[in-house]
Every structure is written in structure tokens, then in C-alpha cells.
Design an enzyme around this catalytic site. Structure first.
Site, PDB file in Angstrom:
ATOM      1  N   ASP A 151     -12.960  -1.713 -19.297  1.00 44.04           N
ATOM      2  CA  ASP A 151     -13.332  -0.409 -18.762  1.00 44.04           C
ATOM      3  C   ASP A 151     -12.420   0.705 -19.284  1.00 44.04           C
ATOM      4  O   ASP A 151     -11.802   1.438 -18.513  1.00 44.04           O
ATOM      5  CB  ASP A 151     -13.293  -0.460 -17.230  1.00 44.04           C
ATOM      6  CG  ASP A 151     -13.893   0.789 -16.605  1.00 44.04           C
ATOM      7  OD1 ASP A 151     -14.838   1.342 -17.191  1.00 44.04           O
ATOM      8  OD2 ASP A 151     -13.396   1.220 -15.545  1.00 44.04           O
ATOM      9  N   GLU A 181      -7.428  -9.569 -15.939  1.00 40.75           N
ATOM     10  CA  GLU A 181      -8.754  -9.967 -15.447  1.00 40.75           C
ATOM     11  C   GLU A 181      -9.472 -10.928 -16.399  1.00 40.75           C
ATOM     12  O   GLU A 181     -10.626 -10.703 -16.787  1.00 40.75           O
ATOM     13  CB  GLU A 181      -9.605  -8.738 -15.149  1.00 40.75           C
ATOM     14  CG  GLU A 181      -9.006  -7.871 -14.052  1.00 40.75           C
ATOM     15  CD  GLU A 181      -9.927  -6.769 -13.548  1.00 40.75           C
ATOM     16  OE1 GLU A 181     -11.045  -6.619 -14.101  1.00 40.75           O
ATOM     17  OE2 GLU A 181      -9.547  -6.076 -12.605  1.00 40.75           O
ATOM     18  N   TYR A 204     -10.291  -4.329  -5.173  1.00 42.16           N
ATOM     19  CA  TYR A 204     -10.713  -2.977  -4.829  1.00 42.16           C
ATOM     20  C   TYR A 204     -11.448  -2.957  -3.491  1.00 42.16           C
ATOM     21  O   TYR A 204     -12.653  -2.708  -3.417  1.00 42.16           O
ATOM     22  CB  TYR A 204     -11.571  -2.396  -5.957  1.00 42.16           C
ATOM     23  CG  TYR A 204     -10.758  -2.084  -7.183  1.00 42.16           C
ATOM     24  CD1 TYR A 204     -10.155  -0.849  -7.343  1.00 42.16           C
ATOM     25  CD2 TYR A 204     -10.558  -3.047  -8.171  1.00 42.16           C
ATOM     26  CE1 TYR A 204      -9.381  -0.567  -8.458  1.00 42.16           C
ATOM     27  CE2 TYR A 204      -9.786  -2.777  -9.287  1.00 42.16           C
ATOM     28  CZ  TYR A 204      -9.198  -1.529  -9.424  1.00 42.16           C
ATOM     29  OH  TYR A 204      -8.428  -1.258 -10.524  1.00 42.16           O
ATOM     30  N   GLU A 233      -3.587  -3.918  -8.903  1.00 43.11           N
ATOM     31  CA  GLU A 233      -4.573  -2.831  -8.932  1.00 43.11           C
ATOM     32  C   GLU A 233      -5.228  -2.672  -7.573  1.00 43.11           C
ATOM     33  O   GLU A 233      -5.621  -3.657  -6.940  1.00 43.11           O
ATOM     34  CB  GLU A 233      -5.663  -3.098  -9.983  1.00 43.11           C
ATOM     35  CG  GLU A 233      -5.178  -3.036 -11.426  1.00 43.11           C
ATOM     36  CD  GLU A 233      -6.308  -3.201 -12.433  1.00 43.11           C
ATOM     37  OE1 GLU A 233      -7.494  -2.986 -12.043  1.00 43.11           O
ATOM     38  OE2 GLU A 233      -6.026  -3.537 -13.596  1.00 43.11           O
TER      39      GLU A 233
END
Length: 685
Positions: free
Chosen positions: A226, A481, A534, A570
Site C-alpha cells: 500500500d 505483513e 487496525y 501499526e
């Protein structure tokens, strides 16, 4: 559409095998490269060839450094024929002879956002060119080197139409001795072919496929990570000299005792051309100078290129806000001497190189990470090298601004997500006492196979070789990730981590994982477990009342299964600058504030358990991504905007980070941390 698996760099380097060789006093940097690590039942994976040299170019009594930064000329290849320039030998003459449009292109910079046409989304190769002069004085008793700090993704380099060097894996440096290729006292031409294509065996991975457009079939680059796949000559290009026989590499490790005695173990490598081999060194003078230039300790070694310096009452390297004088650096000076002429009494200086050194001890256990014997609690950011116009190009003004903001907000650490950052940023971190989780470019690794593992190991070997002497580096991150829940991940990551641990130079290994603790095949091999999650953004969107329990339970699950220190690498949510909503609504600045505040509560509950050792926001600043309908102008999770102005949440995070510094290290709070409200409240604050 037709899908093409293109390992672009494999194609280039089948054509060009241009690694420069040198005669060298070989003290192995790494384990025997012939050693093999088993992977799957169908093959073996060889350890990458150890990196040689690549010291950061520094002027000295015996060396001269010039930058080739500035305006270069760029020509793009036909996307459907990326190797046309190879066939037509564009490197053999001025690029104007190709008949293609010449685009003025700044170096360093990404080429994507400079022009107003579709160069931004170009897939394939571009060609850079410039001319330069080499002084006549450089011809005698010297070697001339060309060093690129970063070309993304791969590069082939020619000097005056002759092959000089090649490299793959962007964000990492490479160099070549070009003494035999340049014309001294005359104009020279440098040509660089840069290929931005990513395939299944590149680090990071990607996929190139053919798509039907209004103008016919064109290649399209796709990837799962991303952030935008910026390309070009991203960092400075150096031209520098060394003596024929010179110090080619330096490795230092440090320790600090409880009594304040500093220890520096050093090793140098000496490299010489065939002519340089006839020069016989007599001794090595090593001097450690303090910040005021005073010699703290020195040593003379005869015919030995390694040793130990003991520094009484050493000034330790401390992180920002953990000590009143963070980031203390000594200057470690190496001087190589050779026998003088018969008329001279003293030996002659052959080469000199200086290296900034921070004296500190780093250790870890299953419960904590310690620096100078003190447990660390890391608080900071994931970041990106990303800004308007220049993309990922090095910009010293932007670099200085970013470190000012890091210190303003009270951060003490960041991840180099998701690739090695510039050497200049590493030097900034050393000086300012900002700790680094140093990450290789392996983001979203998938499709595990031997050739990918070789590239992955090579990226880590090059990263560790480049950054091993930086006191700011407190851990190596082997991936971000990765698809670590998939079949094949277990053997892949076991081999990868075994190799990386053998060259880790006294740092723990970690990774940023988004798999679940119950399915991840990577975490068991790490020293520190890092996870990305998240809450109230990608899951339970809009529900900030579903953060604390989920987060604390997940962190506990990682701890229970693996028994290692845990960091959240994160968390966050996208926020449009200037968008407000009361009550808080997703994408508003108020929502970002509320989301952060609930995470703070969870972190404080976890901190009481001691094994939770860090919290990292995603992201430091907004950044550009590929064009998708879920990204309005890029990723907006930044605490700062892309032009480095604070969002509302930055002020909340500043209060948080300085409160932690006050609690944990008794630091002085900034006077402007809070604004005056009333006499009663101001006194309480």
C-alpha cells in the site's frame, strides 16, 4: 488480459554479470557462502555472496568526494519493448542519438511526478545520462569509484559506453571501481538503465500483466503493498577516490559496563588493486576522539586489522528523552601507514577514514529490550520516504523537517517501513538519538520459493552490512505483513531467520505481522513479536468502543503462545485534513483523536505487564499510493499531512509521548506542551 510473471532483474542480470572484483585481504564478513540452507523437498538455497566495501563516502586527507547530483537527461523506453535500448546499444552514444524525447530529470528524485504526462505510471525501463569531468590528478596512485546510494528497482550502468556495474533491490547502495573506464582530464559520459518492474521473485514482489487500452496492449504493474512504486535514481550519486591500497570496510561493535567503561571492538578490511598489492602497510593508527576533538584513546596495530579500545568514563549513546545529552557520538579515526621513502624518517600515511561511533550496550530477553542496561519502551511511527514532486528522492530539507517533528512530538523510535531508508537519515537518527527498527523491502511476501528466498536473504545481508555500525539500529525487521499463515511459510521463514541471525551483529530480529497468533508460522523464530492491527478501522469500523478489550486480548495471545516481548507496530485510521464531525465520525479529525485515545488506554494496561515494549502509529505523514477507489489522493493515516503540517491528533500524541517520557525517564516537559487555560488547570498540568 494476459498475465506475465516477470522477474525483471533476473532477465537483466542474465545478460549482464558485471559485479566488480578486487584483490582483498579477506576476513570473512559472513558465514561460508558455500553453506546451504535446506528449503522444501525440491531444492537448496545458497547464502548470498557477502557484500564488500560500500563505506559511506567521506572526505579525508587521502580521499576526495564529489556528488554527481543535479539535472540529468532521461529517455523512456517503449513499455512494450523494455530492452530495446540494450539491442540498439543506447549506452554507446549520447541519448540524443536515439531520436527519443529528452526529459530533464533531477537526481536524486523519483521520476514519476516530475513531468505532466504519463511518465508517472510508466512500466519498464528508463535511461538516465549525464557527463562529468575527472581531474588529471586522480589518475596517479589512486582509484576512482562510482557509488549509487539507491536506484529503484534495478540498474545497469555504463561509463563511456563500457559496462561498469549492475544491481537489483532498490533502496540499497552499490559501487564500482571505474578507474579503467574513465578518461582523466577529459569529459566522460555515464549512462544508467533503470527498470521499475516487480515480479514474483523480486523484493518486494509484484506482477506485470498486459491490459487492453484505447491505444492497444500495454503492460501494467500490479502489487499488493500500500504505497506507490516510485522509481528512479532516488539518492545521491558519488564519485570518489581512494588510494590504490585503502581501507575498504569497517565493522564496530560496542559495549558499556555499569561502571561506565566503554568498549569498542573494531575490524577493518584492506583492499588493493594489483598495483596496490605491492604496497606494504607498516601499521594502523586508531584514534577515538570525543565531541570536542580530544583523543580519548588510541592504539597502534602492526599487521593486524582488528582490535579493542577501552574508554574510561565513556559518554554513552542514549536515545532521545532518556538522557539530557542524547545521541552522543565519538569520531573513530583509522589511519593506515606504509613504509616511507629512504629519504623520509617516518612512515607515510596511506589512507584515512573516519566513522561516527556511539558507545552503547544492547541486550534482550524474553521479557524486555534493554539499552545500557535500562528497559526500553519504544514509541514512535511507521514512516515512508515520500513527499510531493520528489517522491522517494532524498531531500535534506525534508529530512531535517521530519526529525524536527519527531523530536517535537516526543517520539524516540521509528520503523523504516517498508525498505531501507537513506544513509543520511540513518546518520540523522544517530545524531538525534532516535532508535530505528531497520526493515528490509520484503513487504507482503507470498508465493514462497527458493529463488525468492535467495533474494530475500540478499536484501537482509545488504541492509545489515550497510547499517551494522549505526548505534540507532536496535532491531532488524525481516518482513512486513508476510503471508505467514500460508503453506510453505514455515520452512521459508525458518531458513530466512536462521541465516539472518548468523549475521545480525548483536541486534534482535522482529517482523510486522498481520496474521493471527494461532496461524502465524514466522513469530516463533523471532526475538520480538510485532503485530499490525487496525481496530475500529479495517475491522469494526466506526466503533471506538471495540478497541481496548480486543487489543489487550490479542497482545496477550501473542505473548501466551510465543513467550517473547510484544510490540504493536501499526494502528491508526485515515483522516481527511480539515474534516470535522461532532459526534466523531469516521475519516474526521475527531474520530482519529478518539481512536488514538482508546489505544492509549489499552497500551497502558499492557505496559503494566512489562513484556509489552512499544507502540507505533501508522503513519507519520500521509503518503502516495497506487490509484484505487479506497485511497483519496493516497493513504491519509498520517499524524502529519504530506507537506508535514500537524493534524489535530498530533497534539494529542505529543501529550502522550512526553507523558511517557516523564513517567519512564523523568525528562523535562516542553514549556509549550499545554496552552494556558486557567490558573487552576494550568497549575495541575
Amino acid at each position: 488480459m494476459r498475465w506475465l510473471w516477470i522477474p525483471a532483474t533476473c532477465l537483466l542480470f542474465t545478460i549482464f554479470n558485471l559485479n566488480a572484483s578486487a584483490v582483498e585481504d579477506e576476513i570473512p564478513l559472513n558465514p561460508d557462502k558455500s553453506k546451504e540452507y535446506p528449503l522444501f523437498e525440491y531444492g537448496e538455497v545458497k547464502i548470498p555472496t557477502p557484500t564488500r566495501g560500500l563505506l559511506y563516502p567521506r572526505d579525508s586527507e587521502t580521499r576526495e568526494v564529489r556528488r554527481l547530483d543535479g539535472m540529468w537527461r532521461l529517455v523512456r523506453s517503449d513499455p512494450s519493448d523494455p530492452l530495446e535500448g540494450i539491442r540498439e546499444k543506447w549506452f554507446s552514444n549520447n541519448l540524443r542519438k536515439t531520436g527519443r524525447q529528452i526529459i530533464p530529470m533531477p537526481v536524486p528524485a523519483s521520476y514519476n511526478d516530475i513531468t505532466t504526462d504519463n511518465l508517472r505510471d510508466h512500466v519498464g525501463t528508463v535511461w538516465y545520462e549525464r557527463t562529468f569531468f575527472v581531474p588529471r590528478s586522480w589518475k596517479v596512485n589512486q582509484r576512482t569509484w562510482l557509488r549509487f546510494s539507491s536506484v529503484h528497482y534495478s540498474a545497469v550502468v555504463w561509463i563511456n559506453g563500457r559496462n561498469a556495474t549492475s544491481h537489483s533491490i532498490g533502496h540499497l547502495p552499490f559501487e564500482a571501481d571505474i578507474s579503467g573506464l574513465v578518461s582523466f582530464g577529459a569529459e566522460n559520459r555515464i549512462t544508467v538503465m533503470c527498470d521499475n518492474r516487480l515480479g514474483s521473485r523480486t523484493i518486494p514482489q509484484g506482477l506485470v500483466y498486459e491490459a487492453n487500452t484505447d491505444h492497444g496492449s500495454e503492460p501494467v504493474q500490479s502489487y499488493t503493498f500500500d504505497f506507490f512504486n516510485y522509481a528512479g535514481i532516488h539518492r545521491s550519486v558519488h564519485l570518489y577516490t581512494t588510494p590504490l591500497l585503502h581501507i575498504s570496510d569497517v565493522k564496530v561493535t560496542t559495549q558499556l559496563t555499569a561502571e561506565g567503561l566503554g568498549r569498542i571492538d573494531y575490524r577493518i578490511w584492506v583492499d588493493g588493486s594489483q598495483e596496490g598489492r605491492r604496497i606494504q602497510p607498516t601499521h594502523l593508527l586508531v584514534q577515538l576522539r570525543d565531541r570536542d576533538g580530544q583523543v580519548a584513546v588510541h592504539q597502534i596495530n602492526k599487521a593486524v586489522y582488528h582490535g579493542t579500545l577501552l574508554v574510561p568514563n565513556a559518554n554513552p549513546w542514549w536515545p532521545y528523552l532518556m538522557h539530557p545529552d542524547p545521541g552522543y557520538l565519538y569520531d573513530l579515526q583509522f589511519e593506515l601507514y606504509v613504509a616511507s621513502n629512504e629519504e623520509e624518517e617516518a612512515d607515510a600515511l596511506q589512507d584515512a577514514y573516519r566513522l561516527p561511533v556511539g558507545i552503547r550496550s544492547l541486550s534482550w530477553s524474553n521479557d524486555s529490550l534493554l539499552l545500557n542496561g535500562k528497559p526500553l519502551y519504544l514509541r514512535g511511527f511507521g514512516r515512508h520516504e515520500d513527499s510531493d514532486i520528489r517522491g522517494k528522492g532524498l531531500d535534506n530539507a525534508l529530512l531535517a523537517r521530519d526529525f524536527n517533528l519527531l523530536k517535537w512530538i516526543g517520539a524516540n523510535a521509528y520503523r523504516t517501513s517498508h525498505y531501507p531508508y537513506s544513509e543520511e537519515s540513518m546518520q540523522f537518527a544517530d545524531k538525534h538519538g532516535i532508535m530505528i527498527i531497520d526493515e528490509c523491502p520484503a513487504v507482503n511476501i507470498d508465493i514462497f520459493e527458493p529463488q525468492l528466498l535467495e533474494q530475500h536473504m540478499s536484501s537482509l545481508e545488504q541492509l545489515i552490512h550497510r547499517d551494522r555500525n549505526h548505534p540507532s539500529v536496535v532491531a532488524w525487521s525481516v518482513a512486513n505483513e508476510p503471508r505467514s499463515h500460508k503453506q510453505g511459510a514455515l520452512k521459508y521463514f525458518k531458513s530466512l531467520v536462521n541465516f539472518t541471525r548468523s549475521i545480525a551483529d548483536g541486534r534482535p530480529l522482529t517482523a510486522a505481522i498481520n496474521a493471527n497468533s494461532s496461524t502465524c508460522h514466522l513469530a516463533q523464530f523471532l526475538d520480538i513479536v510485532g503485530f499490525n492491527r487496525y481496530n475500529s478501522w479495517y475491522q469494526n469500523s466506526g466503533r471506538t468502543d471495540m478497541i481496548v478489550n480486543l487489543l489487550t486480548n490479542e497482545a496477550q495471545s501473542w505473548r501466551d503462545k510465543f513467550g517473547k516481548p510484544v510490540i504493536q507496530f501499526e494502528y491508526g485510521g485515515d483522516t481527511m485534513e480539515g474534516m470535522h464531525s461532532l459526534p466523531a465520525f469516521i475519516w474526521s479529525e475527531e474520530y482519529q483523536v478518539e481512536l488514538f485515545s482508546r489505544h492509549f488506554k489499552a497500551f497502558d494496561e499492557l505496559r503494566e505487564k512489562k513484556w509489552f515494549i512499544g507502540e507505533f502509529v501508522w503513519n507519520f505523514a500521509d503518503f502516495r499510493t497506487a490509484q484505487t477507489i479506497t485511497r483519496v489522493g493516497g493513504n491519509k493515516k498520517g499524524v502529519f499531512t504530506r507537506n508535514r503540517q500537524p493534524k489535530e491528533v498530533a497534539h494529542l500524541l505529543r501529550l502522550r509521548y512526553f507523558a511517557l517520557a516523564k513517567e519512564l525517564d523523568q525528562c523535562m516537559l516542553p514549556r509549550d506542551l499545554t496552552v494556558y487555560i486557567s490558573k487552576h488547570i494550568h497549575n495541575e498540568l
